[in-house]
Design a protein around this motif. Structure first.
Motif, PDB file in Angstrom:
ATOM      1  N   ASP A 118       0.840  -1.198   0.000  1.00 12.38           N
ATOM      2  CA  ASP A 118       0.000   0.000   0.000  1.00 12.38           C
ATOM      3  C   ASP A 118       0.877   1.251   0.000  1.00 12.38           C
ATOM      4  O   ASP A 118       2.092   1.178   0.226  1.00 12.38           O
ATOM      5  N   GLY A 119       0.275   2.391  -0.240  1.00 11.10           N
ATOM      6  CA  GLY A 119       1.013   3.639  -0.376  1.00 11.10           C
ATOM      7  C   GLY A 119       1.782   4.050   0.865  1.00 11.10           C
ATOM      8  O   GLY A 119       2.901   4.569   0.775  1.00 11.10           O
ATOM      9  N   THR A 120       1.205   3.809   2.045  1.00 12.64           N
ATOM     10  CA  THR A 120       1.880   4.177   3.297  1.00 12.64           C
ATOM     11  C   THR A 120       3.162   3.376   3.468  1.00 12.64           C
ATOM     12  O   THR A 120       4.221   3.916   3.815  1.00 12.64           O
ATOM     13  N   ALA A 121       3.073   2.069   3.218  1.00 11.85           N
ATOM     14  CA  ALA A 121       4.249   1.209   3.318  1.00 11.85           C
ATOM     15  C   ALA A 121       5.289   1.600   2.274  1.00 11.85           C
ATOM     16  O   ALA A 121       6.492   1.592   2.549  1.00 11.85           O
ATOM     17  N   ALA A 122       4.828   1.961   1.077  1.00  8.06           N
ATOM     18  CA  ALA A 122       5.755   2.349   0.001  1.00  8.06           C
ATOM     19  C   ALA A 122       6.574   3.566   0.400  1.00  8.06           C
ATOM     20  O   ALA A 122       7.792   3.616   0.173  1.00  8.06           O
ATOM     21  N   ASN A 123       5.925   4.561   0.989  1.00  7.99           N
ATOM     22  CA  ASN A 123       6.641   5.767   1.415  1.00  7.99           C
ATOM     23  C   ASN A 123       7.690   5.446   2.475  1.00  7.99           C
ATOM     24  O   ASN A 123       8.782   6.019   2.480  1.00  7.99           O
ATOM     25  N   GLN A 124       7.359   4.524   3.375  1.00  9.29           N
ATOM     26  CA  GLN A 124       8.301   4.140   4.423  1.00  9.29           C
ATOM     27  C   GLN A 124       9.471   3.361   3.842  1.00  9.29           C
ATOM     28  O   GLN A 124      10.623   3.548   4.251  1.00  9.29           O
ATOM     29  N   ILE A 125       9.201   2.499   2.867  1.00 13.19           N
ATOM     30  CA  ILE A 125      10.259   1.715   2.227  1.00 13.19           C
ATOM     31  C   ILE A 125      11.237   2.629   1.505  1.00 13.19           C
ATOM     32  O   ILE A 125      12.452   2.434   1.564  1.00 13.19           O
ATOM     33  N   VAL A 126      10.724   3.637   0.816  1.00 14.40           N
ATOM     34  CA  VAL A 126      11.582   4.577   0.089  1.00 14.40           C
ATOM     35  C   VAL A 126      12.589   5.224   1.039  1.00 14.40           C
ATOM     36  O   VAL A 126      13.757   5.409   0.710  1.00 14.40           O
ATOM     37  N   GLN A 127      12.132   5.561   2.233  1.00 12.04           N
ATOM     38  CA  GLN A 127      12.994   6.246   3.199  1.00 12.04           C
ATOM     39  C   GLN A 127      13.931   5.299   3.932  1.00 12.04           C
ATOM     40  O   GLN A 127      15.059   5.678   4.270  1.00 12.04           O
ATOM     41  N   GLU A 128      13.512   4.064   4.172  1.00 13.06           N
ATOM     42  CA  GLU A 128      14.266   3.185   5.062  1.00 13.06           C
ATOM     43  C   GLU A 128      14.840   1.953   4.378  1.00 13.06           C
ATOM     44  O   GLU A 128      16.003   1.630   4.566  1.00 13.06           O
ATOM     45  N   CYS A 129      14.041   1.196   3.634  1.00 12.88           N
ATOM     46  CA  CYS A 129      14.414  -0.024   2.908  1.00 12.88           C
ATOM     47  C   CYS A 129      13.299  -1.040   3.121  1.00 12.88           C
ATOM     48  O   CYS A 129      12.317  -0.760   3.806  1.00 12.88           O
ATOM     49  N   PHE A 130      13.449  -2.217   2.549  1.00 17.71           N
ATOM     50  CA  PHE A 130      12.478  -3.288   2.758  1.00 17.71           C
ATOM     51  C   PHE A 130      12.718  -3.871   4.151  1.00 17.71           C
ATOM     52  O   PHE A 130      13.540  -4.761   4.339  1.00 17.71           O
TER      53      PHE A 130
ATOM     54  N   PRO B 162      -5.265  -0.633  -2.995  1.00 14.17           N
ATOM     55  CA  PRO B 162      -5.562   0.737  -3.447  1.00 14.17           C
ATOM     56  C   PRO B 162      -5.855   1.675  -2.282  1.00 14.17           C
ATOM     57  O   PRO B 162      -6.362   1.257  -1.244  1.00 14.17           O
ATOM     58  N   ASP B 163      -5.524   2.960  -2.474  1.00 13.48           N
ATOM     59  CA  ASP B 163      -5.864   3.962  -1.464  1.00 13.48           C
ATOM     60  C   ASP B 163      -7.270   4.496  -1.740  1.00 13.48           C
ATOM     61  O   ASP B 163      -8.011   3.936  -2.570  1.00 13.48           O
ATOM     62  N   GLY B 164      -7.628   5.579  -1.092  1.00 13.05           N
ATOM     63  CA  GLY B 164      -8.970   6.120  -1.234  1.00 13.05           C
ATOM     64  C   GLY B 164      -9.318   6.554  -2.643  1.00 13.05           C
ATOM     65  O   GLY B 164     -10.497   6.560  -3.033  1.00 13.05           O
ATOM     66  N   SER B 165      -8.317   6.911  -3.430  1.00 16.52           N
ATOM     67  CA  SER B 165      -8.558   7.356  -4.808  1.00 16.52           C
ATOM     68  C   SER B 165      -8.342   6.229  -5.818  1.00 16.52           C
ATOM     69  O   SER B 165      -8.364   6.468  -7.020  1.00 16.52           O
ATOM     70  N   GLY B 166      -8.107   5.026  -5.302  1.00 16.75           N
ATOM     71  CA  GLY B 166      -7.938   3.880  -6.191  1.00 16.75           C
ATOM     72  C   GLY B 166      -6.529   3.694  -6.729  1.00 16.75           C
ATOM     73  O   GLY B 166      -6.306   2.862  -7.609  1.00 16.75           O
ATOM     74  N   GLN B 167      -5.570   4.440  -6.201  1.00 11.62           N
ATOM     75  CA  GLN B 167      -4.193   4.320  -6.675  1.00 11.62           C
ATOM     76  C   GLN B 167      -3.451   3.213  -5.928  1.00 11.62           C
ATOM     77  O   GLN B 167      -3.620   3.035  -4.720  1.00 11.62           O
ATOM     78  N   ARG B 168      -2.618   2.466  -6.667  1.00 11.07           N
ATOM     79  CA  ARG B 168      -1.825   1.376  -6.116  1.00 11.07           C
ATOM     80  C   ARG B 168      -0.339   1.665  -6.333  1.00 11.07           C
ATOM     81  O   ARG B 168       0.017   2.432  -7.223  1.00 11.07           O
TER      82      ARG B 168
END
Length: 300
Positions: A198-210, A241-247
């Motif tokens: 999901d988008g929240t996890a993606a943002n955290q991965i970008v900053q920290e790693c898997f 998907p988030d609230g706007s349907g984006q994945r």
């Protein structure tokens, strides 16, 4: 003009005045080309930035062209360098003070040497982590899109954006881990695989790693690590998907090393192994530096 590729020469034939005019124009063009090439070469790996507002500690990079011109002046040991910025303001950089002035306004500037270990495709940046939105017309964008479409099987309506992830600390850790694999194995098994989230996890991965701390959220059938798949259509089911349907889905480079079939009881791979697998398309990584997210695809 007649080009001779064997002698690497150009023969100009015509009226004397016309030939002289053409020759003059040719040397003007080559001189400008060589000058631009030199500026590009000397500024590669160097970033000049200016403080957005005095004492804010928020910095903005100069444009690519201006960056090269400033570095050229710096290497020539000029006392100052004058230029016109994007706002059509006449500015002066004083190298001894590392300051840029416009009228009575004075801002700090700084020079940073970029690590040569980073990929050549990355844009120069003075930030540890930067997300670069790719232009849809670029080759890099098209290559990522082609890889995504190859196994996505049309399970989306549109691409919102494709970003290149430039996380210096994470990439250096991955590169060190890869060097270790190169020493241990005759052939490096490095693959480009997918990871949906999901988008929240993606943002955290970008900053920290898997981060393996999240392992087990979607099951641990083949081991308690971070899961990657060779098919985008499979990872799509985890890209909620988030609230706007984006994945969101990552395309990551993953170090496979020596792998074996995993099971839900594995907290780490068996001795002598690096990863676990389902035997086909799923690979589980147990080391935080065992994978690096090259690109993040946002789609609907």
């Amino acid at each position: 003009p007649t080009l001779n590729f064997n002698t690497l020469s150009i023969e100009l034939v015509g009226p004397k005045d016309a030939v002289r005019e053409a020759e003059k124009h040719f040397y003007e063009l080559t001189t400008e080309t060589l000058k631009e090439a030199r500026i590009h070469a000397i500024s590669r790996g160097i970033i000049w930035s200016v403080e957005v507002t005095p004492n804010s500690d928020t910095w903005e990079q100069y444009s690519f062209k201006l960056n090269g011109l400033i570095e050229d002046a710096y290497l020539k040991k000029l006392v100052h360098y004058d230029f016109v910025n994007d706002k059509q303001e006449r500015c002066r950089i004083v190298f001894s003070k590392l300051e840029e002035s416009h009228g009575t306004d004075v801002r700090r500037i700084r020079r940073k040497v970029v690590d040569s270990l980073l990929p050549d495709t990355w844009e120069p940046s003075d930030q540890n982590c930067k997300r670069v939105v790719l232009q849809s017309s670029s080759k890099e964008y098209q290559d990522v899109l082609q890889q995504f479409n190859a196994t996505m099987r049309g399970q989306y309506a549109q691409i919102i954006r494709i970003e290149r992830i430039q996380n210096e600390r994470w990439f250096k850790q991955y590169a060190a881990h890869r060097d270790d694999f190169k020493q241990r194995y005759k052939t490096l098994d490095e693959r480009s695989l997918f990871h949906g989230c999901d988008g929240t996890a993606a943002n955290q991965i970008v900053q920290e790693c898997f981060n393996r701390a999240f392992a087990g959220v979607h099951g641990v059938v083949y081991g308690c690590g971070v899961y990657f798949h060779s098919h985008a259509s499979y990872s799509h089911s985890y890209a909620k998907p988030d609230g706007s349907g984006q994945r969101t889905m990552f395309i990551a480079r993953v170090l496979i090393g020596k792998t074996c079939r995993g099971n839900q009881g594995m907290k780490t791979p068996p001795s002598g192994h690096d990863t676990t697998t389902d035997g086909q398309h799923i690979f589980v990584v147990y080391h935080d530096a065992g994978a690096y997210a090259d690109h993040l695809i946002t789609y609907q």
